[in-house]
Design a protein around this motif. Structure first.
Motif, PDB file in Angstrom:
ATOM      1  N   THR A  13       0.846  -1.176   0.000  1.00 57.83           N
ATOM      2  CA  THR A  13       0.000   0.000   0.000  1.00 57.83           C
ATOM      3  C   THR A  13       0.885   1.231   0.000  1.00 57.83           C
ATOM      4  O   THR A  13       1.719   1.379   0.883  1.00 57.83           O
ATOM      5  CB  THR A  13      -0.895   0.040   1.255  1.00 57.83           C
ATOM      6  OG1 THR A  13      -1.735  -1.113   1.241  1.00 57.83           O
ATOM      7  CG2 THR A  13      -1.751   1.290   1.265  1.00 57.83           C
ATOM      8  N   ARG A  16       0.779   7.534   2.392  1.00 61.57           N
ATOM      9  CA  ARG A  16      -0.079   8.702   2.263  1.00 61.57           C
ATOM     10  C   ARG A  16       0.730   9.968   2.501  1.00 61.57           C
ATOM     11  O   ARG A  16       1.834   9.938   2.995  1.00 61.57           O
ATOM     12  CB  ARG A  16      -1.207   8.647   3.296  1.00 61.57           C
ATOM     13  CG  ARG A  16      -2.095   7.442   3.172  1.00 61.57           C
ATOM     14  CD  ARG A  16      -3.049   7.411   4.339  1.00 61.57           C
ATOM     15  NE  ARG A  16      -2.329   7.396   5.595  1.00 61.57           N
ATOM     16  CZ  ARG A  16      -2.838   7.821   6.737  1.00 61.57           C
ATOM     17  NH1 ARG A  16      -4.037   8.295   6.780  1.00 61.57           N
ATOM     18  NH2 ARG A  16      -2.130   7.744   7.847  1.00 61.57           N
ATOM     19  N   LEU A  56     -11.864   1.231   2.310  1.00 61.28           N
ATOM     20  CA  LEU A  56     -11.265   1.086   3.633  1.00 61.28           C
ATOM     21  C   LEU A  56     -12.321   1.324   4.707  1.00 61.28           C
ATOM     22  O   LEU A  56     -13.348   1.949   4.475  1.00 61.28           O
ATOM     23  CB  LEU A  56     -10.130   2.107   3.820  1.00 61.28           C
ATOM     24  CG  LEU A  56      -8.949   1.986   2.849  1.00 61.28           C
ATOM     25  CD1 LEU A  56      -7.978   3.120   3.109  1.00 61.28           C
ATOM     26  CD2 LEU A  56      -8.253   0.652   3.030  1.00 61.28           C
ATOM     27  N   THR A  57     -12.044   0.830   5.913  1.00 60.59           N
ATOM     28  CA  THR A  57     -12.948   1.079   7.039  1.00 60.59           C
ATOM     29  C   THR A  57     -13.066   2.573   7.302  1.00 60.59           C
ATOM     30  O   THR A  57     -14.144   3.110   7.529  1.00 60.59           O
ATOM     31  CB  THR A  57     -12.426   0.368   8.292  1.00 60.59           C
ATOM     32  OG1 THR A  57     -12.303  -1.019   7.992  1.00 60.59           O
ATOM     33  CG2 THR A  57     -13.393   0.553   9.448  1.00 60.59           C
ATOM     34  N   SER A  58     -11.917   3.259   7.307  1.00 59.51           N
ATOM     35  CA  SER A  58     -11.896   4.709   7.439  1.00 59.51           C
ATOM     36  C   SER A  58     -11.195   5.263   6.205  1.00 59.51           C
ATOM     37  O   SER A  58      -9.965   5.422   6.212  1.00 59.51           O
ATOM     38  CB  SER A  58     -11.151   5.121   8.708  1.00 59.51           C
ATOM     39  OG  SER A  58     -11.767   4.568   9.832  1.00 59.51           O
ATOM     40  N   PRO A  59     -11.910   5.545   5.113  1.00 58.37           N
ATOM     41  CA  PRO A  59     -11.277   5.930   3.857  1.00 58.37           C
ATOM     42  C   PRO A  59     -10.380   7.149   4.024  1.00 58.37           C
ATOM     43  O   PRO A  59     -10.742   8.126   4.646  1.00 58.37           O
ATOM     44  CB  PRO A  59     -12.467   6.250   2.950  1.00 58.37           C
ATOM     45  CG  PRO A  59     -13.600   5.478   3.526  1.00 58.37           C
ATOM     46  CD  PRO A  59     -13.374   5.498   5.004  1.00 58.37           C
ATOM     47  N   LYS A  60      -9.192   7.047   3.478  1.00 62.38           N
ATOM     48  CA  LYS A  60      -8.248   8.156   3.504  1.00 62.38           C
ATOM     49  C   LYS A  60      -7.578   8.209   2.142  1.00 62.38           C
ATOM     50  O   LYS A  60      -7.233   7.180   1.577  1.00 62.38           O
ATOM     51  CB  LYS A  60      -7.178   7.958   4.592  1.00 62.38           C
ATOM     52  CG  LYS A  60      -7.730   7.914   6.001  1.00 62.38           C
ATOM     53  CD  LYS A  60      -6.592   7.716   6.988  1.00 62.38           C
ATOM     54  CE  LYS A  60      -7.096   7.734   8.417  1.00 62.38           C
ATOM     55  NZ  LYS A  60      -7.906   6.592   8.761  1.00 62.38           N
ATOM     56  N   THR A 113      -2.494   0.976  10.680  1.00 61.92           N
ATOM     57  CA  THR A 113      -3.846   0.499  10.967  1.00 61.92           C
ATOM     58  C   THR A 113      -4.773   0.635   9.769  1.00 61.92           C
ATOM     59  O   THR A 113      -5.752  -0.106   9.650  1.00 61.92           O
ATOM     60  CB  THR A 113      -4.460   1.271  12.156  1.00 61.92           C
ATOM     61  OG1 THR A 113      -4.481   2.672  11.836  1.00 61.92           O
ATOM     62  CG2 THR A 113      -3.640   1.074  13.427  1.00 61.92           C
ATOM     63  N   TRP A 114      -4.484   1.577   8.864  1.00 60.16           N
ATOM     64  CA  TRP A 114      -5.361   1.841   7.715  1.00 60.16           C
ATOM     65  C   TRP A 114      -4.961   1.050   6.467  1.00 60.16           C
ATOM     66  O   TRP A 114      -5.576   1.221   5.413  1.00 60.16           O
ATOM     67  CB  TRP A 114      -5.340   3.340   7.374  1.00 60.16           C
ATOM     68  CG  TRP A 114      -3.959   3.923   7.281  1.00 60.16           C
ATOM     69  CD1 TRP A 114      -3.275   4.569   8.266  1.00 60.16           C
ATOM     70  CD2 TRP A 114      -3.090   3.885   6.143  1.00 60.16           C
ATOM     71  NE1 TRP A 114      -2.033   4.944   7.810  1.00 60.16           N
ATOM     72  CE2 TRP A 114      -1.892   4.536   6.513  1.00 60.16           C
ATOM     73  CE3 TRP A 114      -3.206   3.371   4.857  1.00 60.16           C
ATOM     74  CZ2 TRP A 114      -0.818   4.679   5.642  1.00 60.16           C
ATOM     75  CZ3 TRP A 114      -2.133   3.510   3.987  1.00 60.16           C
ATOM     76  CH2 TRP A 114      -0.955   4.165   4.370  1.00 60.16           C
ATOM     77  N   CYS A 115      -3.948   0.205   6.574  1.00 60.97           N
ATOM     78  CA  CYS A 115      -3.337  -0.464   5.425  1.00 60.97           C
ATOM     79  C   CYS A 115      -3.910  -1.870   5.224  1.00 60.97           C
ATOM     80  O   CYS A 115      -3.669  -2.762   6.040  1.00 60.97           O
ATOM     81  CB  CYS A 115      -1.822  -0.509   5.655  1.00 60.97           C
ATOM     82  SG  CYS A 115      -0.915  -1.710   4.689  1.00 60.97           S
ATOM     83  N   TYR A 144       0.209   6.918  12.265  1.00 62.61           N
ATOM     84  CA  TYR A 144      -0.963   6.769  13.126  1.00 62.61           C
ATOM     85  C   TYR A 144      -1.346   8.123  13.703  1.00 62.61           C
ATOM     86  O   TYR A 144      -0.503   9.013  13.875  1.00 62.61           O
ATOM     87  CB  TYR A 144      -0.641   5.795  14.267  1.00 62.61           C
ATOM     88  CG  TYR A 144       0.632   6.130  15.004  1.00 62.61           C
ATOM     89  CD1 TYR A 144       0.629   6.995  16.093  1.00 62.61           C
ATOM     90  CD2 TYR A 144       1.853   5.597  14.588  1.00 62.61           C
ATOM     91  CE1 TYR A 144       1.806   7.319  16.756  1.00 62.61           C
ATOM     92  CE2 TYR A 144       3.028   5.909  15.243  1.00 62.61           C
ATOM     93  CZ  TYR A 144       3.000   6.777  16.321  1.00 62.61           C
ATOM     94  OH  TYR A 144       4.176   7.101  16.962  1.00 62.61           O
TER      95      TYR A 144
END
Length: 213
Positions: A13, A16, A56-60, A113-115, A144
């Motif tokens: 991934t 960002r 994603l669960t929390s799209p970023k 956590t977002w990956c 994070y």
């Protein structure tokens, strides 16, 4: 000594914003000046848009910085003949030195956590750490928002290997990171013998260890 790599199982991934000023050359000494990052190419902007739409669960929105690392490409490290070392403090306050684990393989795994690929590899990392007496896994959380978010994630997903809250100084002790997850493997003598951008599996690690015996 020859370079060593691990086989890719899942594409990494991209990082960002803010993008890290790193490239796939040998790690520079801490404090050295890193080159200015050029603007994204049209191809990179395409990839950015594609990943922005990932469910994603929390799209970023994620910004891609791939100049020398493409999806699925491994990071190849120039290896040295002497043992490396690092000092990492985990979220429980325990300090880990690479020298503490002589005689064991040590896998250092950078994740977030977002990956999504990071989440995929966690069960294999847990089983490696729990079931193999000759392997130690240390996870380093990157990008994070706060420590509580990481702690909640770790608890929810049953991660029981040591987790370190990462930053640029910690990264400088290990190597480079242009994508998540990124993993580094140290031999029982403390040498950094392999690295990979992208998710790994237990099978990858065990096959590599077997090939070195």
């Amino acid at each position: 000594m020859n370079k060593s790599i691990l086989s890719v199982s899942l594409a990494p991934t991209p990082l960002r914003a803010p993008r890290l000023a790193l490239h796939s050359q040998p790690t520079q000494a801490a404090g050295s000046m890193l080159p200015e990052i050029p603007p994204l190419s049209p191809r990179e902007r395409e990839q950015t848009n594609a990943f922005a739409n990932f469910n994603l669960t929390s799209p970023k929105i994620m910004v891609i910085k791939f100049r020398k690392v493409l999806l699925g490409l491994l990071l190849c490290l120039p290896l040295v003949g002497q043992a490396a070392d690092f000092t990492l403090q985990d979220m429980q306050g325990k300090v880990h030195h690479l020298s503490d684990y002589r005689g064991k393989w040590v896998l250092v795994n950078f994740w977030a956590t977002w990956c999504p690929p990071c989440l995929k590899e966690i069960p294999d990392l847990i089983s490696l750490h729990n079931e193999r007496k000759d392997v130690v896994v240390i996870g380093i959380a990157m990008e994070y928002a706060n420590g509580k978010l990481v702690a909640d994630f770790v608890k929810t997903h049953g991660v029981n290997y040591p987790i370190v809250l990462g930053n640029s100084k910690i990264l400088a002790q290990i190597g480079e990171m242009e994508a998540l997850p990124t993993s580094y493997l140290y031999s029982p003598t403390g040498e950094q013998v392999a690295a990979q951008a992208g998710a790994i599996t237990r099978e990858n690690i065990e096959s590599f260890i077997k090939s070195r015996r």
